[in-house]
Scaffold this active site. Structure first.
Site, PDB file in Angstrom:
ATOM      1  N   GLY A  36       0.814  -1.215   0.000  1.00  0.00           N
ATOM      2  CA  GLY A  36       0.000   0.000   0.000  1.00  0.00           C
ATOM      3  C   GLY A  36       0.846   1.264   0.000  1.00  0.00           C
ATOM      4  N   PHE A  72      -8.907  -5.957   3.952  1.00  0.00           N
ATOM      5  CA  PHE A  72      -8.485  -5.959   2.537  1.00  0.00           C
ATOM      6  C   PHE A  72      -7.045  -6.437   2.355  1.00  0.00           C
ATOM      7  CE2 PHE A  72     -11.735  -2.704   2.952  1.00  0.00           C
ATOM      8  CZ  PHE A  72     -12.500  -2.856   1.811  1.00  0.00           C
ATOM      9  N   THR A 116     -12.881 -13.861  -3.041  1.00  0.00           N
ATOM     10  CA  THR A 116     -12.547 -13.820  -4.468  1.00  0.00           C
ATOM     11  C   THR A 116     -13.241 -14.910  -5.271  1.00  0.00           C
ATOM     12  OG1 THR A 116     -10.718 -14.215  -6.019  1.00  0.00           O
ATOM     13  CG2 THR A 116     -10.484 -15.176  -3.859  1.00  0.00           C
ATOM     14  N   TYR A 140      -3.686 -19.286  -3.688  1.00  0.00           N
ATOM     15  CA  TYR A 140      -4.384 -18.014  -3.428  1.00  0.00           C
ATOM     16  C   TYR A 140      -5.867 -18.268  -3.164  1.00  0.00           C
ATOM     17  CZ  TYR A 140      -6.848 -13.682  -4.349  1.00  0.00           C
ATOM     18  OH  TYR A 140      -7.712 -12.616  -4.250  1.00  0.00           O
ATOM     19  N   ARG A 220     -13.303 -12.334 -18.541  1.00  0.00           N
ATOM     20  CA  ARG A 220     -13.424 -11.952 -17.125  1.00  0.00           C
ATOM     21  C   ARG A 220     -14.529 -10.922 -16.954  1.00  0.00           C
ATOM     22  NH1 ARG A 220     -10.923 -15.749 -16.944  1.00  0.00           N
ATOM     23  NH2 ARG A 220      -8.914 -16.238 -15.988  1.00  0.00           N
ATOM     24  N   GLY A 283      -3.139 -21.521 -13.979  1.00  0.00           N
ATOM     25  CA  GLY A 283      -4.272 -21.323 -13.084  1.00  0.00           C
ATOM     26  C   GLY A 283      -5.351 -20.386 -13.597  1.00  0.00           C
TER      27      GLY A 283
HETATM   28  N1  UDP Z   1      -3.627 -11.054 -18.685  1.00  0.00           N
HETATM   29  C1  UDP Z   1      -2.906 -10.981 -19.859  1.00  0.00           C
HETATM   30  N2  UDP Z   1      -1.753 -10.259 -19.877  1.00  0.00           N
HETATM   31  C2  UDP Z   1      -1.270  -9.611 -18.769  1.00  0.00           C
HETATM   32  C3  UDP Z   1      -2.029  -9.671 -17.567  1.00  0.00           C
HETATM   33  C4  UDP Z   1      -3.195 -10.410 -17.569  1.00  0.00           C
HETATM   34  O1  UDP Z   1      -3.289 -11.560 -20.885  1.00  0.00           O
HETATM   35  O2  UDP Z   1      -0.193  -8.998 -18.847  1.00  0.00           O
HETATM   36  C5  UDP Z   1      -4.879 -11.817 -18.659  1.00  0.00           C
HETATM   37  C6  UDP Z   1      -4.911 -12.910 -17.593  1.00  0.00           C
HETATM   38  O3  UDP Z   1      -4.344 -14.101 -18.100  1.00  0.00           O
HETATM   39  C7  UDP Z   1      -6.394 -13.031 -17.311  1.00  0.00           C
HETATM   40  C8  UDP Z   1      -6.922 -11.600 -17.524  1.00  0.00           C
HETATM   41  O4  UDP Z   1      -5.909 -10.934 -18.287  1.00  0.00           O
HETATM   42  O5  UDP Z   1      -7.022 -13.859 -18.248  1.00  0.00           O
HETATM   43  C9  UDP Z   1      -7.121 -10.846 -16.239  1.00  0.00           C
HETATM   44  O6  UDP Z   1      -5.944 -10.986 -15.448  1.00  0.00           O
HETATM   45  P1  UDP Z   1      -5.646 -10.097 -14.189  1.00  0.00           P
HETATM   46  O7  UDP Z   1      -4.248 -10.441 -13.730  1.00  0.00           O
HETATM   47  O8  UDP Z   1      -5.935  -8.663 -14.491  1.00  0.00           O
HETATM   48  O9  UDP Z   1      -6.707 -10.540 -13.106  1.00  0.00           O
HETATM   49  P2  UDP Z   1      -7.043 -11.983 -12.474  1.00  0.00           P
HETATM   50  O10 UDP Z   1      -8.026 -12.613 -13.413  1.00  0.00           O
HETATM   51  O11 UDP Z   1      -5.782 -12.739 -12.323  1.00  0.00           O
HETATM   52  O12 UDP Z   1      -7.672 -11.631 -11.159  1.00  0.00           O
END
Ligand code: UDP
Length: 324
Positions: A36, A72, A116, A140, A220, A283
């Site tokens: 932070g 958080f 999450t 995680y 997402r 993952g």
């Molecule tokens: N992602 C990507 N390139 C990056 C970062 C993320 O393609 O440099 C993809 C990642 O594989 C996922 C989506 O973007 O499918 C969202 O990832 P992020 O890390 O933002 O959030 P998460 O889903 O892990 O919470």
């Protein structure tokens, strides 16, 4: 009302502190500043300290001082959790247990927890509602799922009432451009894409184009940080009014692919954004989309910033406000 916000100097926590402070709550932030930023805490008292410090917790959480705690503070990188599970179980589980124990000893029995979508694991159906089985596939997700189970036990044994809010993809920034994402290193898609737009990075890596989705990239559900904070406030109010412990999924119910996010960012920023194809990230499920019907029905949650364009526009305003 007196609220302790643990992790109030982080991305979502700092927005929460601002919202609580604005609404007249007395807010105290506890943050170890490992991720932070002190200057992100715009309201209330600030205590720099770690949840591993039992004495500090006992000193801070005195009987009668806090009506509720919002938590958080956690490590959030899926890939890192696979490489360093001990770090995740220590911080996300053991430290949360220390916090809950300090609350119990002080008689504080309202808790709002940042959980999450990663607690669900590979989706068996979409959109994901609260009844979806929880079978997390990485440390995680498991660390957050363990805390959800601990909270269930603490409710039965000690009457500690909690609301677990399962975020899908937290994104956006303070509409007044005072706060936003400042992870170091940044790993999240939207801020990284915007760093490419602002010229800080040469390209964005697209992690996998062979997913079972319309354009092959992961889908997402991006939800605005201000809307997440609204849900926290409503959750807190529900506990104050005597509601039972609950869990809610928080998302907009709209899935956007990585490719769509990049195209949206091109449109919103008017900048060229170069991409490079990269292997899948460990993952990552194909698709994570929330069914937030329960939060809307029971808490009365009404997200305000539901379009991806707005979410990206706010994050872009924040990115432009940072030193270039
Ligand atoms: N992602 C990507 N390139 C990056 C970062 C993320 O393609 O440099 C993809 C990642 O594989 C996922 C989506 O973007 O499918 C969202 O990832 P992020 O890390 O933002 O959030 P998460 O889903 O892990 O919470």
């Amino acid at each position: 009302m007196n609220v302790l916000v643990v992790g109030g100097a982080g991305f979502i926590g700092s927005h929460m502190v601002k919202q609580l402070g604005r609404s007249g709550c007395r807010v105290t932030t506890l943050d170890n500043l490992s991720n932070g930023h002190r200057d992100a805490v715009l309201y209330g008292d600030f205590v720099q300290g770690d949840l591993a410090d039992k004495d500090l917790l006992a000193q801070l959480i005195q009987p009668g001082r806090f009506d509720a705690v919002m938590h958080f503070a956690s490590f959030i990188q899926v890939g890192e959790s696979v490489q360093e599970p001990a770090k995740y179980y220590e911080n996300n589980v053991a430290n949360t247990l220390r916090l809950l124990e300090a609350m119990r000893l002080a008689g504080v029995n309202r808790f709002v927890f940042s959980s999450t979508a990663a607690t669900f694991g590979q989706p068996l159906y979409s959109p994901i509602d609260e009844k979806h089985p929880q079978q997390p596939i990485n440390p995680y997700g498991r660390s957050k799922w363990m805390v959800e189970q601990i909270l269930d036990d603490f409710d039965h044994a000690y009457g500690l009432k909690s609301v677990c809010l399962r975020y899908f993809n937290a994104a956006g920034a303070d509409p007044e451009v005072q706060l936003g994402e400042r992870h170091e290193p940044e790993t999240h898609l939207i801020p990284l894409v915007l760093q490419v737009a602002s010229g800080k990075k040469p390209h964005i890596s697209v992690f996998g184009r062979d997913y079972d989705t319309p354009d092959g990239t992961c889908v997402r559900d991006y939800v605005h940080v201000a809307d997440l904070c609204d849900a926290h406030r409503l959750a807190l109010e529900s506990l104050i009014h005597g509601a039972d412990s609950q869990q809610y999924n928080l998302g907009n119910g709209n899935g956007y692919s990585v490719q769509e996010v990049i195209e949206t960012a091109r449109r919103v920023t008017g900048q060229t954004i170069s991409t490079v194809d990269a292997p899948r990230r460990d993952g990552d499920p194909d698709r994570l989309v929330a069914d937030a019907t329960q939060a809307k029905k029971v808490l009365g949650w009404q997200p305000q910033w539901t379009s991806l364009d707005e979410i990206v526009a706010h994050a872009w305003a924040w990115e432009k406000s940072l030193p270039q």
